[in-house]
Scaffold this active site. Structure first.
Site, mmCIF file in Angstrom:
data_model
loop_
_atom_site.group_PDB
_atom_site.id
_atom_site.type_symbol
_atom_site.label_atom_id
_atom_site.label_comp_id
_atom_site.label_asym_id
_atom_site.label_seq_id
_atom_site.Cartn_x
_atom_site.Cartn_y
_atom_site.Cartn_z
ATOM 1 N N THR A 1 -4.047 -8.912 25.526
ATOM 2 C CA THR A 1 -4.934 -8.369 24.504
ATOM 3 C C THR A 1 -5.044 -6.868 24.636
ATOM 4 O O THR A 1 -4.796 -6.303 25.709
ATOM 5 C CB THR A 1 -6.346 -9.008 24.610
ATOM 6 O OG1 THR A 1 -7.156 -8.519 23.543
ATOM 7 C CG2 THR A 1 -7.016 -8.672 25.935
ATOM 8 N N ARG A 2 -5.364 -6.232 23.517
ATOM 9 C CA ARG A 2 -5.673 -4.798 23.533
ATOM 10 C C ARG A 2 -7.052 -4.562 22.920
ATOM 11 O O ARG A 2 -7.381 -3.436 22.562
ATOM 12 C CB ARG A 2 -4.627 -4.026 22.707
ATOM 13 C CG ARG A 2 -3.273 -3.954 23.347
ATOM 14 C CD ARG A 2 -2.260 -3.307 22.425
ATOM 15 N NE ARG A 2 -1.694 -4.247 21.493
ATOM 16 C CZ ARG A 2 -1.391 -3.945 20.216
ATOM 17 N NH1 ARG A 2 -1.634 -2.759 19.720
ATOM 18 N NH2 ARG A 2 -0.845 -4.862 19.427
ATOM 19 N N HIS B 1 -10.351 -15.080 19.452
ATOM 20 C CA HIS B 1 -9.688 -14.982 20.759
ATOM 21 C C HIS B 1 -10.213 -16.061 21.697
ATOM 22 O O HIS B 1 -9.443 -16.736 22.387
ATOM 23 C CB HIS B 1 -9.968 -13.619 21.416
ATOM 24 C CG HIS B 1 -9.465 -12.449 20.641
ATOM 25 N ND1 HIS B 1 -10.251 -11.343 20.354
ATOM 26 C CD2 HIS B 1 -8.252 -12.188 20.088
ATOM 27 C CE1 HIS B 1 -9.548 -10.475 19.658
ATOM 28 N NE2 HIS B 1 -8.334 -10.946 19.477
ATOM 29 N N ARG C 1 -0.213 -14.137 16.077
ATOM 30 C CA ARG C 1 0.288 -13.567 14.834
ATOM 31 C C ARG C 1 0.686 -12.113 15.060
ATOM 32 O O ARG C 1 -0.073 -11.371 15.669
ATOM 33 C CB ARG C 1 -0.843 -13.661 13.810
ATOM 34 C CG ARG C 1 -0.485 -13.282 12.412
ATOM 35 C CD ARG C 1 -1.759 -13.304 11.549
ATOM 36 N NE ARG C 1 -1.464 -12.858 10.206
ATOM 37 C CZ ARG C 1 -1.224 -11.602 9.871
ATOM 38 N NH1 ARG C 1 -1.282 -10.649 10.766
ATOM 39 N NH2 ARG C 1 -0.964 -11.279 8.610
ATOM 40 N N HIS D 1 -13.241 -11.409 20.170
ATOM 41 C CA HIS D 1 -14.094 -12.058 19.177
ATOM 42 C C HIS D 1 -13.928 -13.556 19.319
ATOM 43 O O HIS D 1 -13.193 -14.021 20.218
ATOM 44 C CB HIS D 1 -13.795 -11.557 17.756
ATOM 45 C CG HIS D 1 -12.358 -11.652 17.328
ATOM 46 N ND1 HIS D 1 -11.616 -12.816 17.386
ATOM 47 C CD2 HIS D 1 -11.524 -10.724 16.818
ATOM 48 C CE1 HIS D 1 -10.397 -12.603 16.915
ATOM 49 N NE2 HIS D 1 -10.312 -11.330 16.582
#
Lengths: 383, 73
Positions: free
Chosen positions: A192-193, A200, A286, A197
């Protein structure tokens, strides 16, 4: 059991004790190349085995194979070259076969054996890695502005870059032992960057239904304006894990690495990196490692078909949203209701709400995560 | 000069025909592509079985101590 490192052996190019002392003295006498932070992070990642089986920066043959075939010369899958670009001036008096010392911020961090000095066609490089030569693509732009000479060869680490997040920095040797000590046999890696939320969280927990452990591995590195600051991401994840995850099921540790935004090729590269950390599975969402509209939303899934021998299983996860009619998180595969009932996750929308000092609703982001983010006056990187 | 990328391996014609018939509709462009794909899968399985243990006991203890100190264990 934890996955085998890529290539069968975890690389360890970290000099210790007397050897380190000797090499430090030697570094002062050798021709010196000053690295930027991202090059220095590549040096550390090579030395600690994050890029196993690489033992140094690539030589021409390796780069050529990777660009054309997405494999190393020994047929092992590899999709993004790992190269060191330098100025011609850095190589005055340096020949193939010589040792040089690599410095960061005026301190020696590695000794490198120069096996080859060479050049590459940067347009071809960009076209293969990124699928485009559009200079507006951040990875292409960086490639086109690479220094003119490349040097390949093995290295040995003798120093480290300053690291504000040492507490969150586990090397592959450490994660592998940690996963084994916890008795984990299936470990899902999540990259993740962003601050988390509910989308996730739902993806991660869906994976945890089937796996023994979750390895949340935020990328900490060069940022674009509008990105969450690194400390915000870590605080937000700590708040999420503390309140909503069984602690024994999760490991949070960072990856110090510069994103290339190379879409499909980088998705495979990220999977290999997490394999080296010990993961058996890797979540590919995605537009993984994408930017703008350069890649199709699920183009990063297709490329994995080329690698039946990758050694880590990709978990392809479609977009999640909140469905008011379902009364919870859902995806296209689980929700029969129409768009009007769906609340979608938009990083841009969430960012705007937070920038205005407002609170995203609880169906988008956990209140404790919002609290953690809003503790920071400026949670996002500015222009 | 770039080294040779491909070599020839012989398989029985009957096996070749068998592979050709099951390949239809799979998207593989040639028997060579299909065989390469399958063999890579098999080879990587065998390579997994042969990995040696990478850490000394001393390394393991040192790492466990660090993990305990950081609260991971």
């Amino acid at each position: 059991m934890v996955s085998i490192p890529h290539g069968g052996r975890l690389v360890n190019r970290v000099a210790k004790n007397n050897r380190r002392e000797r090499l430090l003295k030697e570094a002062a006498t050798l021709p010196r190349v000053e690295l930027d932070l991202n090059q220095a992070l590549d040096v550390e990642n090579i030395a600690h085995g994050v890029y196993s089986p690489l033992e140094g920066f690539m030589c021409y043959e390796e780069v050529s194979y990777v660009l054309e075939d997405m494999r190393l010369p020994d047929d092992l899958p590899w999709t993004i070259p790992v190269v060191l670009d330098v100025n011609e001036d850095d190589l005055i008096g340096v020949r193939e076969g010589d040792d040089i010392s690599l410095f960061f911020s005026g301190k020696p961090i590695a000794i490198m054996k120069i096996e080859e000095i060479y050049k590459v066609d940067v347009d071809l490089y960009a076209s293969r890695v990124f699928g485009t030569t559009d200079p507006r693509h951040p990875g292409v732009s960086k490639t086109l502005s690479m220094k003119p000479m490349l040097v390949g060869g093995s290295l040995e680490l003798i120093g480290e870059t300053p690291n504000k997040y040492e507490r969150y920095t586990l090397h592959p040797a450490e994660t592998r032992i940690l996963f084994s000590e916890r008795g984990w046999e299936t470990i899902v890696g999540f990259q993740t960057r962003n601050a988390p939320h509910l989308g996730h969280e739902y993806v991660q927990k869906s994976a945890l239904v089937f796996a023994d452990g979750l390895f949340i591995n935020p990328v900490i590195g060069r940022k674009k304006p509008g990105d969450y600051k690194d400390e915000v991401i870590l605080e937000a994840y700590e708040a999420l894990i503390r309140n909503y995850y069984p602690r024994k099921s999760v490991v949070l540790s960072i990856l110090r690495y510069e994103m290339k935004y190379a879409g499909p090729r980088e998705a495979v590269h990220h999977a290999i990196i997490r394999k080296n950390f010990g993961c058996t599975h890797f979540i590919v969402g995605r537009d993984h490692a994408g930017v703008g509209n350069y890649y199709g939303p699920y183009e990063a899934w297709e490329i994995f078909k080329e690698f039946p021998d990758l050694g880590i299983t990709p978990l392809f996860v479609r977009e999640f949203f909140y469905c008011k009619k379902c009364g919870g998180m859902a995806s296209e595969k689980t929700c029969p209701h129409s768009e009007e009932h769906r609340v979608k996750f938009s990083g841009t929308k969430t960012r705007q709400i937070l920038l205005n000092g407002m609170r995203p609703p609880p169906e988008l982001m956990r209140p404790e995560v919002v609290d953690a983010i809003l503790k920071f006056e400026n949670p996002f990187v500015e222009e | 000069m770039r080294r040779r990328k491909y070599t020839t391996v012989s398989i029985p014609v009957s096996l070749y025909e068998r592979i050709k018939s099951i390949m239809e509709g799979t998207g593989f462009k040639s028997v060579s592509d299909y065989v390469t794909y399958i063999l890579r899968e098999v080879v990587s399985m065998h390579e997994r079985e042969r990995m040696a243990s990478p850490f000394s006991e001393e390394d393991v203890e040192r790492i466990k101590e660090k993990l305990r100190a950081l609260g991971y264990l």
